[in-house]
Design a protein around this motif. Structure first.
Motif, mmCIF file in Angstrom:
data_model
loop_
_atom_site.group_PDB
_atom_site.id
_atom_site.type_symbol
_atom_site.label_atom_id
_atom_site.label_comp_id
_atom_site.label_asym_id
_atom_site.label_seq_id
_atom_site.Cartn_x
_atom_site.Cartn_y
_atom_site.Cartn_z
ATOM 1 N N CYS A 298 0.840 -1.205 0.000
ATOM 2 C CA CYS A 298 0.000 0.000 0.000
ATOM 3 C C CYS A 298 0.876 1.257 0.000
ATOM 4 O O CYS A 298 1.965 1.260 0.583
ATOM 5 N N GLY A 299 0.356 2.313 -0.609
ATOM 6 C CA GLY A 299 0.958 3.643 -0.522
ATOM 7 C C GLY A 299 2.404 3.649 -0.999
ATOM 8 O O GLY A 299 2.761 3.111 -2.047
ATOM 9 N N THR A 300 3.248 4.272 -0.189
ATOM 10 C CA THR A 300 4.665 4.369 -0.527
ATOM 11 C C THR A 300 5.299 2.994 -0.708
ATOM 12 O O THR A 300 6.134 2.799 -1.605
ATOM 13 N N ALA A 301 4.914 2.045 0.119
ATOM 14 C CA ALA A 301 5.466 0.690 0.001
ATOM 15 C C ALA A 301 5.072 0.076 -1.349
ATOM 16 O O ALA A 301 5.841 -0.690 -1.946
ATOM 17 N N VAL A 344 5.755 -5.683 1.020
ATOM 18 C CA VAL A 344 6.607 -4.627 1.575
ATOM 19 C C VAL A 344 5.749 -3.783 2.511
ATOM 20 O O VAL A 344 4.660 -3.339 2.126
ATOM 21 N N SER A 345 6.238 -3.569 3.725
ATOM 22 C CA SER A 345 5.462 -2.775 4.678
ATOM 23 C C SER A 345 6.382 -2.219 5.750
ATOM 24 O O SER A 345 7.072 -2.992 6.432
ATOM 25 N N GLN A 346 6.407 -0.916 5.877
ATOM 26 C CA GLN A 346 7.216 -0.302 6.934
ATOM 27 C C GLN A 346 6.765 -0.836 8.293
ATOM 28 O O GLN A 346 7.559 -1.351 9.055
ATOM 29 N N GLY A 348 4.625 -3.280 8.998
ATOM 30 C CA GLY A 348 4.369 -4.714 9.101
ATOM 31 C C GLY A 348 2.985 -5.024 9.644
ATOM 32 O O GLY A 348 2.678 -6.172 9.974
ATOM 33 N N THR A 350 0.001 -3.235 8.221
ATOM 34 C CA THR A 350 -1.044 -2.689 7.348
ATOM 35 C C THR A 350 -2.075 -3.777 7.025
ATOM 36 O O THR A 350 -1.725 -4.844 6.503
ATOM 37 N N VAL A 396 4.650 10.784 9.732
ATOM 38 C CA VAL A 396 3.633 9.967 9.065
ATOM 39 C C VAL A 396 4.010 9.711 7.608
ATOM 40 O O VAL A 396 3.798 8.612 7.079
ATOM 41 N N ALA A 397 4.594 10.701 6.952
ATOM 42 C CA ALA A 397 5.013 10.504 5.559
ATOM 43 C C ALA A 397 6.318 9.712 5.537
ATOM 44 O O ALA A 397 7.321 10.125 6.105
ATOM 45 N N GLN A 405 13.722 0.384 1.887
ATOM 46 C CA GLN A 405 12.993 -0.690 1.192
ATOM 47 C C GLN A 405 13.556 -0.871 -0.217
ATOM 48 O O GLN A 405 13.806 -1.987 -0.676
ATOM 49 N N LEU A 482 2.682 11.714 -4.203
ATOM 50 C CA LEU A 482 2.046 11.298 -2.943
ATOM 51 C C LEU A 482 2.594 12.123 -1.776
ATOM 52 O O LEU A 482 1.829 12.629 -0.939
ATOM 53 N N LYS A 483 3.924 12.274 -1.721
ATOM 54 C CA LYS A 483 4.536 13.033 -0.625
ATOM 55 C C LYS A 483 3.979 14.453 -0.598
ATOM 56 O O LYS A 483 3.615 14.974 0.444
ATOM 57 N N GLU A 486 0.232 14.570 0.495
ATOM 58 C CA GLU A 486 -0.115 14.173 1.863
ATOM 59 C C GLU A 486 0.359 15.170 2.917
ATOM 60 O O GLU A 486 -0.276 15.305 3.954
ATOM 61 N N VAL A 604 -1.848 1.733 9.222
ATOM 62 C CA VAL A 604 -3.245 1.639 8.789
ATOM 63 C C VAL A 604 -3.740 0.218 9.022
ATOM 64 O O VAL A 604 -3.675 -0.632 8.141
HETATM 65 C C1 F6R Z 1 2.988 7.596 2.701
HETATM 66 C C2 F6R Z 1 2.920 6.459 3.612
HETATM 67 C C3 F6R Z 1 1.865 5.458 3.381
HETATM 68 C C4 F6R Z 1 2.376 4.054 3.735
HETATM 69 C C5 F6R Z 1 1.241 3.027 3.608
HETATM 70 C C6 F6R Z 1 1.733 1.620 3.877
HETATM 71 O O1 F6R Z 1 4.023 8.462 3.042
HETATM 72 O O2 F6R Z 1 3.675 6.364 4.536
HETATM 73 O O3 F6R Z 1 1.396 5.500 2.072
HETATM 74 O O4 F6R Z 1 3.422 3.729 2.876
HETATM 75 O O5 F6R Z 1 0.230 3.353 4.503
HETATM 76 O O6 F6R Z 1 2.252 1.508 5.162
HETATM 77 P P1 F6R Z 1 3.206 0.321 5.549
HETATM 78 O O7 F6R Z 1 4.484 0.499 4.787
HETATM 79 O O8 F6R Z 1 3.387 0.446 7.027
HETATM 80 O O9 F6R Z 1 2.530 -0.957 5.151
#
Ligand code: F6R
Length: 607
Positions: A298-301, A344-346, A348, A350, A396-397, A405, A482-483, A486, A604
């Motif tokens: 999702c999103g940046t990932a 991929v998830s910052q 882990g 989401t 958050v961003a 990643q 996106l950056k 947001e 999220v």
């Molecule tokens: C944008 C941002 C979001 C996350 C997205 C997925 O700057 O941070 O788009 O990338 O919500 O989150 P993770 O990587 O935690 O799964």
């Protein structure tokens, strides 16, 4: 989303609850509240807006008690009003909740039939009322909670506190993470180990469907069938510098500046000392046995995955399918033999990414993940987890997590390319030597900041912006847009440069800033042609390129940002920096809330 915390302590808990909520504010900041049991009675304090409002309230209206629960909210059901702020409370029960109860309308109707009415618009109040209902029928608190959660559909991490029960807290989880912290004569619960870090580093993660009955001296965990289960505590390493801005105005600025260091640490964890190979954790992955990779995030990932598609296909000849996790999970895509799935998830955590992973578990040959939180649900449910070593990301961003990643994904693609015979050992070594040089080049590139700041001061006057890129630059253009949207709230879109003439070019006029991302690679001339089409229609171009690209193409552009030369395969990582700076300084100029932009949350955990 939302963060929850609970404490059965030896001392007054209100200050510690607020401190823990501060560490969870990345999960939501629409409102916050705490409840305690004091002299047998439940009492609560709640405030809308950020946690600081709750802290202020507690100065004037302190809350006593050695047992308490707390919540920081990202609104799902019902506006962020005081009435809808957690904890939700009935006569005998107080509850905090992270997640969404999908069948709350049916449950509300059932309760209404029993003459029980709601005061709020939330799904969480329904949980409190159900538990109260069972207690009124004679159930013990533990039975009332078990009967309540048995009726819930959707996702939840819940913590309950009860009137007249100062030594009892009950927690339950399904779909949303929840950790129990072990103290000395104290016990805690929290949405993650970060919240509990000041109190303890010994943590037990509850598993799907677990219910935990906690006192200061006992912890009893049962599975959904009510059978007692043993969950093993772990010792967690939590970044001590977590809530320190290290002299920066914002966490985002600190995290942008940390990139040369954390990218370097990530590279050091994977690349052999002589740059001859990439060491993966555990048994690694045999890329000769895989003929397709499916990725969902999702999103940046997701943009990191999209970049990786180019790398895996071009370097390793491995076909890759990438999808938004939220689409993938309901698309029921067929998974053919020989497919590995990579997530991929910052965080882990989401929810959509986790659901996509669970869809693939058992269908795909291996489940791989790239995450910043090795204890997260996504990491724990993967066959192989590749950590990114970005350190805690608070803004958050996402910034440093994205570039880390990308670094891990590039290394994985190179590993695949070598294993599949697409590149020789010598080429691998050359590429890895280039990768090892990345932190120094990234550091050198930080010097563009002042120039980008001055451009951003002008960009801040715009209502819209476009980002263009081809090939490896296309996902970075998407990330740039996106950056910007947001954190600065400027409407921004990104297009593959070649797509512009198929519609979006109609948007171009003298007011439209267009960020063109174009290192002087094989696609440079094509992108420059598209840039000329923009300039011919009055668009104001911000060209991000290298010295050679600037020399050949900057005539007539509004602004040029010049980055150091780098191996073209590494450009996505380096070119993320100017778009991060653009968004950051535009947001600072506009005075928006950079680290906690409106309507967003860092993690999220709802779909
Ligand atoms: C944008 C941002 C979001 C996350 C997205 C997925 O700057 O941070 O788009 O990338 O919500 O989150 P993770 O990587 O935690 O799964």
């Amino acid at each position: 989303m939302c963060g929850i915390v609970g404490i059965l302590g030896k001392h007054e808990v209100a200050p510690t609850l607020v401190e823990a909520l501060k560490r969870l504010e990345y999960r939501g900041y629409d409102s916050a509240g705490i409840a305690t049991v004091n002299d047998g009675a439940l009492e609560r304090r709640r405030a809308i807006g950020k946690l600081v409002n709750l802290s202020d309230l507690l100065v004037h209206q302190p809350l006593a008690g050695k047992s308490g629960i707390g919540h920081t909210r990202w609104a799902t059901h019902g506006a962020p009003t005081l009435t809808n702020t957690h904890p939700h409370q009935t006569r005998r029960v107080a509850v905090v909740h992270n997640g969404i109860i999908e069948n709350y309308r049916e449950l509300r109707a059932d309760l209404a039939q029993a003459g029980i009415t709601h005061q709020t618009e939330t799904d969480t109040e329904t949980v409190a009322l159900l538990a109260q209902h069972y207690i009124d029928q004679g159930a013990t608190p533990a039975d009332a909670v078990r009967r309540t959660v048995a009726r819930l559909e959707g996702a939840y991490a819940l913590a309950f506190l009860f009137e007249d029960e100062p030594d009892l807290m009950i927690a339950a989880r399904k779909g949303s993470p929840l950790a129990i912290g072990h103290g000395d004569g104290e016990v805690y619960i929290g949405s993650d180990a970060i919240a509990l870090a000041p109190m303890t580093n010994r943590v037990t993660y509850l598993e799907e469907g677990d219910c935990a009955v906690l006192t200061r001296s006992t912890i009893t965990i049962t599975d959904p069938a009510g059978t007692p289960v043993v969950r093993t505590p772990r010792t967690i390493r939590v970044d001590a510098a977590l809530i320190d801005k290290a002299g920066h105005k914002h966490f985002m600025s600190k995290e942008i500046a940390q990139q040369p260091t954390v990218i370097g640490e990530t590279i050091a964890a994977y690349v052999a000392a002589d740059a001859s190979d990439i060491n993966l954790p555990g048994e690694g992955i045999d890329f000769t046995k895989i003929n397709r990779l499916t990725m969902a995030s999702c999103g940046t990932a997701y943009y990191a995955c999209l970049t990786a598609k180019y790398w895996f296909e071009q370097l390793a000849g491995l076909p890759v399918e990438v999808d938004f996790a939220s689409e993938f999970r309901y698309r029921t895509p067929p998974i053919s033999d020989g497919t590995a799935a990579l997530f991929v998830s910052q965080s882990g955590e989401t929810a959509d990414t986790l659901a996509a992973l669970r869809y693939c578990a058992g269908k795909a040959q291996s489940i791989l993940s790239v995450t910043n939180v090795p204890e997260s649900s996504i990491a724990r449910e993967s066959d192989l987890t590749l950590p990114i070593y970005a350190g805690a990301e608070i803004g958050v961003a996402s910034t440093k997590a994205f570039t880390c990643q990308l670094t891990v994904l590039l290394l994985l693609a190179l590993k695949a390319a070598h294993a599949r015979g697409r590149i020789s050992s010598q080429t691998l070594q050359e590429k890895l030597t280039a990768v090892r040089g990345l932190p120094a080049i990234f550091n050198q590139a930080m010097s563009i900041e002042d120039h980008v700041r001055s451009i951003s001061q002008r960009l801040a006057e715009s209502r819209d912006a476009l980002f263009l890129g081809r090939g490896l630059m296309f996902p970075i253009a998407l990330e740039g847009a996106l950056k910007l949207k947001e954190i600065s709230y400027i409407h921004a879109e990104a297009y593959a440069s070649g797509e512009l003439k198929h519609g979006p070019i109609a948007l171009i006029d003298e007011k439209m800033p267009v960020v063109v991302m174009a290192p002087r690679d094989a696609l440079f001339d094509k992108t420059v042609s598209n840039m000329q089409e923009v300039m011919a229609r009055g668009g104001k171009v911000i060209l991000i390129t290298d010295q050679s690209g600037a020399t050949s193409a900057s005539e007539g552009v509004w602004q040029t940002i010049i980055l150091p030369d780098i191996d073209f395969d590494l450009t996505p990582i380096l070119y993320a920096l100017p778009v991060q700076f653009l968004a950051y300084h535009t947001a600072v100029t506009k005075g928006t809330d950079v680290d906690q932009p409106r309507n967003l949350a860092k993690s999220v955990t709802v779909e």
